[in-house]
Design an enzyme around this catalytic site. Structure first.
Site, PDB file in Angstrom:
ATOM      1  N   GLY A 192       0.837  -1.199   0.000  1.00 14.85           N
ATOM      2  CA  GLY A 192       0.000   0.000   0.000  1.00 14.85           C
ATOM      3  C   GLY A 192       0.868   1.244   0.000  1.00 14.85           C
ATOM      4  O   GLY A 192       2.095   1.174   0.057  1.00 14.85           O
ATOM      5  N   GLY A 202       0.590  -1.075   6.377  1.00 13.23           N
ATOM      6  CA  GLY A 202      -0.462  -0.079   6.506  1.00 13.23           C
ATOM      7  C   GLY A 202      -1.756  -0.739   6.958  1.00 13.23           C
ATOM      8  O   GLY A 202      -1.793  -1.941   7.245  1.00 13.23           O
ATOM      9  N   ALA A 203      -2.822   0.031   7.030  1.00 11.61           N
ATOM     10  CA  ALA A 203      -4.141  -0.515   7.376  1.00 11.61           C
ATOM     11  C   ALA A 203      -5.214   0.413   6.813  1.00 11.61           C
ATOM     12  O   ALA A 203      -4.964   1.585   6.555  1.00 11.61           O
ATOM     13  CB  ALA A 203      -4.294  -0.629   8.892  1.00 11.61           C
ATOM     14  N   ASP A 204      -6.395  -0.154   6.641  1.00 10.69           N
ATOM     15  CA  ASP A 204      -7.527   0.652   6.165  1.00 10.69           C
ATOM     16  C   ASP A 204      -8.306   1.239   7.324  1.00 10.69           C
ATOM     17  O   ASP A 204      -8.872   2.328   7.205  1.00 10.69           O
ATOM     18  CB  ASP A 204      -8.425  -0.208   5.276  1.00 10.69           C
ATOM     19  CG  ASP A 204      -7.652  -0.716   4.074  1.00 10.69           C
ATOM     20  OD1 ASP A 204      -7.170   0.119   3.300  1.00 10.69           O
ATOM     21  OD2 ASP A 204      -7.478  -1.941   3.945  1.00 10.69           O
ATOM     22  N   GLY A 253      -7.378  -3.277   1.479  1.00 13.50           N
ATOM     23  CA  GLY A 253      -7.778  -2.289   0.481  1.00 13.50           C
ATOM     24  C   GLY A 253      -6.944  -2.381  -0.787  1.00 13.50           C
ATOM     25  O   GLY A 253      -7.416  -2.098  -1.891  1.00 13.50           O
ATOM     26  N   GLY A 254      -5.714  -2.816  -0.615  1.00 13.05           N
ATOM     27  CA  GLY A 254      -4.828  -2.991  -1.773  1.00 13.05           C
ATOM     28  C   GLY A 254      -4.875  -4.411  -2.331  1.00 13.05           C
ATOM     29  O   GLY A 254      -4.130  -4.735  -3.265  1.00 13.05           O
ATOM     30  N   THR A 311       1.307   3.633   2.231  1.00 15.91           N
ATOM     31  CA  THR A 311       2.069   3.942   3.450  1.00 15.91           C
ATOM     32  C   THR A 311       3.265   2.992   3.579  1.00 15.91           C
ATOM     33  O   THR A 311       4.389   3.423   3.868  1.00 15.91           O
ATOM     34  CB  THR A 311       1.162   3.835   4.690  1.00 15.91           C
ATOM     35  OG1 THR A 311      -0.115   4.397   4.387  1.00 15.91           O
ATOM     36  CG2 THR A 311       1.767   4.573   5.872  1.00 15.91           C
ATOM     37  N   GLU A 329      -0.465 -10.606   3.484  1.00 17.02           N
ATOM     38  CA  GLU A 329      -0.213  -9.719   4.633  1.00 17.02           C
ATOM     39  C   GLU A 329      -0.491 -10.447   5.943  1.00 17.02           C
ATOM     40  O   GLU A 329       0.261 -10.308   6.910  1.00 17.02           O
ATOM     41  CB  GLU A 329      -1.087  -8.466   4.533  1.00 17.02           C
ATOM     42  CG  GLU A 329      -0.632  -7.513   3.431  1.00 17.02           C
ATOM     43  CD  GLU A 329      -1.589  -6.364   3.169  1.00 17.02           C
ATOM     44  OE1 GLU A 329      -1.125  -5.353   2.643  1.00 17.02           O
ATOM     45  OE2 GLU A 329      -2.788  -6.488   3.478  1.00 17.02           O
TER      46      GLU A 329
HETATM   47  O1  LIG Z   1      -4.102  -3.632   3.416  1.00 18.69           O
HETATM   48  C1  LIG Z   1      -3.496  -3.039   2.572  1.00 18.69           C
HETATM   49  C2  LIG Z   1      -3.193  -3.602   1.245  1.00 18.69           C
HETATM   50  O2  LIG Z   1      -3.820  -4.840   1.064  1.00 18.69           O
HETATM   51  C3  LIG Z   1      -2.998  -1.666   2.851  1.00 18.69           C
HETATM   52  O3  LIG Z   1      -2.099  -1.736   3.898  1.00 18.69           O
HETATM   53  C4  LIG Z   1      -4.150  -0.783   3.193  1.00 18.69           C
HETATM   54  O4  LIG Z   1      -5.062  -0.806   2.118  1.00 18.69           O
HETATM   55  C5  LIG Z   1      -3.695   0.659   3.462  1.00 18.69           C
HETATM   56  O5  LIG Z   1      -3.211   1.210   2.288  1.00 18.69           O
HETATM   57  P1  LIG Z   1      -2.639   2.687   2.218  1.00 18.69           P
HETATM   58  O6  LIG Z   1      -1.395   2.709   3.022  1.00 18.69           O
HETATM   59  O7  LIG Z   1      -2.398   2.895   0.750  1.00 18.69           O
HETATM   60  O8  LIG Z   1      -3.685   3.616   2.753  1.00 18.69           O
END
Ligand SMILES: O=C(CO)[C@H](O)[C@H](O)COP(=O)(O)O
Length: 236
Positions: free
Chosen positions: A29, A84-86, A98-99, A31, A105
């Site tokens: 992602g 990262g996390a959503d 989200g990615g 971050t 992960e």
């Molecule tokens: O879980 C993830 C990917 O599968 C990401 O860590 C999550 O979507 C956060 O993404 P970003 O850092 O772009 O906000």
């Protein structure tokens, strides 16, 4: 400060946790991408670490940054994963995926002694669920699996539609593992553990994006600075 600068701030703080010789899980992602770039700078300055990526995209970024790469087959136990996390809740349960990399992960996080989540403060929520929960499923039988996923949510005290994730071009989004993603829009998840259990029992579900008891530390960057949240007790 714009959200991307905040993500970089959180990533920079996480790089300070890295010690020479560490075996690192590298998240996916925007971050986590900052973390990989900043880690690469340290590696090029002489830091010796080894990384296991959570996606092909992260593998490419890490290799380009000069980070020595490994696999979970060669390196089955990791010291630290930074991802990262959503969404992140006060008990440090989280929504990820989200990615689309949630399966790798979660496997990488579970193989790590410590998981640190890095995010801008907009990801901090009182209750998980505003972000649609990604659920990774096998392509075979996706229609009945979708119905069963929605029924699992109802049984866990929440309700909403599960929608097949598509690319901008309108094709079904396919994960690195060759699976599909259903985005389950619930609004609010009153009992994440119950939902996790129900989803895991659905035939065709490979993994879901609820990370419960895995995150040890959350580094949150906001306009007022960095805030660090630590889980009281995880994984016993
Ligand atoms: O879980 C993830 C990917 O599968 C990401 O860590 C999550 O979507 C956060 O993404 P970003 O850092 O772009 O906000």
């Amino acid at each position: 400060m714009n959200p991307d600068s905040l993500k970089r701030e959180a990533a920079a703080r996480a790089v300070d946790l890295v010690e020479p010789g560490m075996r690192l899980g590298l998240g996916t992602g925007s971050t986590a991408k900052h973390f990989v770039a900043l880690l690469g700078e340290r590696v090029r300055a002489g830091l010796d670490v080894i990384g296991v990526p959570t996606s092909e995209a992260t593998r490419a970024d890490a290799e380009a940054a000069g980070i020595r790469m490994s696999t979970l087959e060669e390196t089955p136990a990791l010291d630290l994963t930074v991802d990262g996390a959503d969404e992140i809740a006060p008990d440090l349960s989280a929504i990820k995926g989200g990615g689309g990399a949630l399966l790798r992960e979660k496997i990488v996080a579970a193989a790590s002694a410590r998981m640190v989540v890095i995010a801008d403060e907009s990801k901090w929520v009182e209750t998980l669920g505003r972000f649609p929960l990604p659920v990774e499923v096998v392509p075979f039988g996706v229609a009945p699996t979708t119905i069963a996923v929605e029924a699992a949510a109802v049984a866990a005290g929440c309700a909403g539609r599960a929608v097949l994730r598509r690319t901008r071009e309108g094709h079904a989004f396919v994960t690195d593992g060759g699976h599909l993603i259903l985005d389950l829009a619930l609004g609010r998840i009153p009992d994440p553990a119950a939902l996790a259990e129900r989803l895991a029992a659905v035939p065709g579900v490979v993994e879901h994006g609820l990370f419960i008891g895995l995150v040890r530390t959350a580094i949150l960057a906001g306009s007022a600075g960095i805030r660090i949240e630590t889980a009281r007790a995880v994984r016993g």
